[in-house]
Design a protein around this motif. Structure first.
Motif, PDB file in Angstrom:
ATOM      1  N   ARG A 288      28.335  -5.734 -14.059  1.00  0.00           N
ATOM      2  CA  ARG A 288      28.459  -4.382 -14.358  1.00  0.00           C
ATOM      3  C   ARG A 288      27.135  -3.766 -14.676  1.00  0.00           C
ATOM      4  NH1 ARG A 288      33.159  -1.165 -17.766  1.00  0.00           N
ATOM      5  NH2 ARG A 288      32.670   0.869 -17.443  1.00  0.00           N
ATOM      6  N   SER A 292      24.382  -1.367 -12.630  1.00  0.00           N
ATOM      7  CA  SER A 292      24.099   0.044 -13.065  1.00  0.00           C
ATOM      8  C   SER A 292      22.389   0.142 -13.435  1.00  0.00           C
ATOM      9  CB  SER A 292      25.189   0.235 -14.450  1.00  0.00           C
ATOM     10  OG  SER A 292      26.262   0.424 -14.209  1.00  0.00           O
ATOM     11  N   SER A 300      32.904   3.726 -14.244  1.00  0.00           N
ATOM     12  CA  SER A 300      33.810   4.073 -15.195  1.00  0.00           C
ATOM     13  C   SER A 300      34.457   2.797 -15.402  1.00  0.00           C
ATOM     14  CB  SER A 300      34.569   5.141 -14.889  1.00  0.00           C
ATOM     15  OG  SER A 300      35.358   4.834 -13.794  1.00  0.00           O
ATOM     16  N   ASP A 301      35.191   2.431 -16.254  1.00  0.00           N
ATOM     17  CA  ASP A 301      35.992   1.236 -16.596  1.00  0.00           C
ATOM     18  C   ASP A 301      36.995   1.161 -15.558  1.00  0.00           C
ATOM     19  OD1 ASP A 301      34.858   0.637 -19.114  1.00  0.00           O
ATOM     20  OD2 ASP A 301      36.348   1.369 -20.125  1.00  0.00           O
ATOM     21  N   LYS A 302      37.640   2.288 -14.980  1.00  0.00           N
ATOM     22  CA  LYS A 302      38.710   2.407 -14.074  1.00  0.00           C
ATOM     23  C   LYS A 302      38.203   2.176 -12.723  1.00  0.00           C
ATOM     24  CE  LYS A 302      42.161   5.252 -11.988  1.00  0.00           C
ATOM     25  NZ  LYS A 302      42.903   6.600 -12.045  1.00  0.00           N
ATOM     26  N   GLU A 303      37.182   2.462 -12.120  1.00  0.00           N
ATOM     27  CA  GLU A 303      36.259   2.315 -11.119  1.00  0.00           C
ATOM     28  C   GLU A 303      36.087   0.727 -11.163  1.00  0.00           C
ATOM     29  OE1 GLU A 303      33.486   5.939  -9.642  1.00  0.00           O
ATOM     30  OE2 GLU A 303      32.906   4.778 -11.498  1.00  0.00           O
ATOM     31  N   TYR A 304      35.330   0.279 -11.942  1.00  0.00           N
ATOM     32  CA  TYR A 304      35.038  -1.230 -11.876  1.00  0.00           C
ATOM     33  C   TYR A 304      36.138  -2.147 -11.857  1.00  0.00           C
ATOM     34  CZ  TYR A 304      32.391  -5.364 -13.000  1.00  0.00           C
ATOM     35  OH  TYR A 304      31.678  -6.621 -12.887  1.00  0.00           O
TER      36      TYR A 304
END
Length: 355
Positions: A288, A292, A300-304
């Motif tokens: 991650r 980036s 974002s945490d949610k996207e990943y």
């Protein structure tokens, strides 16, 4: 395609003698689904001008793909028809020629991660392809090479990140939600054909999760489809070696334009039996951060997590099902371990989400 004609086209010389023998490693699925007309062979060729050359010749054809689909159907006529109809979503459409096109089209900055190819001869009309390339060293990548392997694939992901033009330029697959919607029945039937093993590998709770995912896969994909790039789509230890101290990635025939997290999930699944949960989580965080840094886009945490979850489950019901069915037919030893690793990855992601 006659191999003599293919070799003459690639080297531009008249051949005098062609000798070919099989490679000693016959453990993988690609090397096992062979016939007198297809396979991976070691060639020694003498030309009329007195020169000679040695190389690895890789032959693929639409016919060998058809035989593979027939094998996967296991004698189930409905599954056979579904596989034929949905061969795009399992990556088989055009795969006999895709690799030859890719090696000539990759950005030059990435070629240090690829095997040296001498040339290729392909015919869409006859559905055949022949690639002449260097012989690679034995596969020595293990769990200790996870971070260099992540570094290498991240370069491809960053170079083509969001670049939709590469789909046409590289001739790779690109899926839409509707592709997944249409293929739900095929994916479910493939997975169900392994029902005798599924409960022991995944257990009741995960099986319920997997079947819910299949039924809703098109909507699940709609949530993650915006973040896409070139992926190897078969990024596992079977297709990675170390050449002159450098990670070398080969067998790009299933390359796709999809979430970059597909490759990192598949890589870790192929090697995680030699890793602790903590090491897996560290590797996920490392990828991650690396992506980036290379793209300048912070996830974002949610996207990943959403992308990791989708691609792990998609691997489970698609690629893993294919490997498991072929493994049972060809008596390959590694496919059961991949299934166990996939089940474990789902547990790791469940913990990863709660952190």
């Amino acid at each position: 395609m006659n191999e003599t004609h293919a070799i003459r086209r690639i080297f531009g010389k008249k051949t005098v003698k062609i000798s070919a023998c099989p490679l000693s490693d016959n453990s993988g699925m690609s090397n096992r689904i062979v016939s007198e007309k297809a396979g991976i062979l070691r060639y020694a060729v003498q030309f009329s001008d007195g020169t000679d050359v040695r190389f690895i010749g890789k032959r693929k054809s639409a016919a060998i793909i058809a035989r593979g689909i027939f094998m996967l159907s296991g004698g189930d006529p409905l599954l056979f028809l579904l596989l034929v109809k949905n061969h795009k979503i399992i990556g088989y459409n055009g795969s006999f020629i895709r690799e030859a096109c890719l090696y000539n089209s990759f950005d030059n900055s990435l070629k240090k991660y690829l095997p040296d190819t001498i040339g290729s001869a392909a015919s869409r009309l006859s559905g055949e392809c022949f690639i002449a390339m260097e012989e690679l060293p034995p596969n020595v990548c293990t769990a200790v090479h996870v971070f260099p392997m992540i570094d290498a694939i991240a370069q491809f992901h960053a170079r083509y990140y969001g670049d939709t033009s590469c789909v046409k330029k590289l001739g790779i697959n690109c899926y839409a939600s509707d592709d997944y919607r249409k293929t739900r029945r095929c994916l479910k039937r493939m997975f169900q054909s392994l029902s005798d093993e599924n409960y022991s590998v995944f257990g009741k709770e995960k099986l319920e999760q997997i079947y819910r995912f299949i039924d809703n896969i098109h909507n699940e994909f709609a949530l993650v489809e915006k973040r896409r790039t070139l992926t190897h789509n078969d990024y596992s230890l079977r297709n990675i070696c170390i050449k002159n101290g450098q990670i070398c990635i080969y067998d790009w025939e299933l390359a796709c334009f999809q979430n970059p997290e597909h490759d990192i999930a598949e890589l870790l699944i192929s090697v995680m039996h030699d890793m602790t949960d903590s090491e897996i989580i560290t590797a996920l965080g490392y990828y991650r951060k690396k992506l980036s840094e290379l793209t300048g886009e912070a996830l974002s945490d949610k996207e990943y997590f959403s992308s990791l979850r989708f691609n792990t489950l998609e691997f489970c019901v698609n690629k893993l099902s294919i490997l498991r069915i072929a493994g049972n037919y060809l008596k390959l030893s590694y496919t059961h371990k991949l299934a166990e690793n996939t089940a474990r990855m789902l547990d790791v992601l469940k913990y990863y989400e709660k952190r």
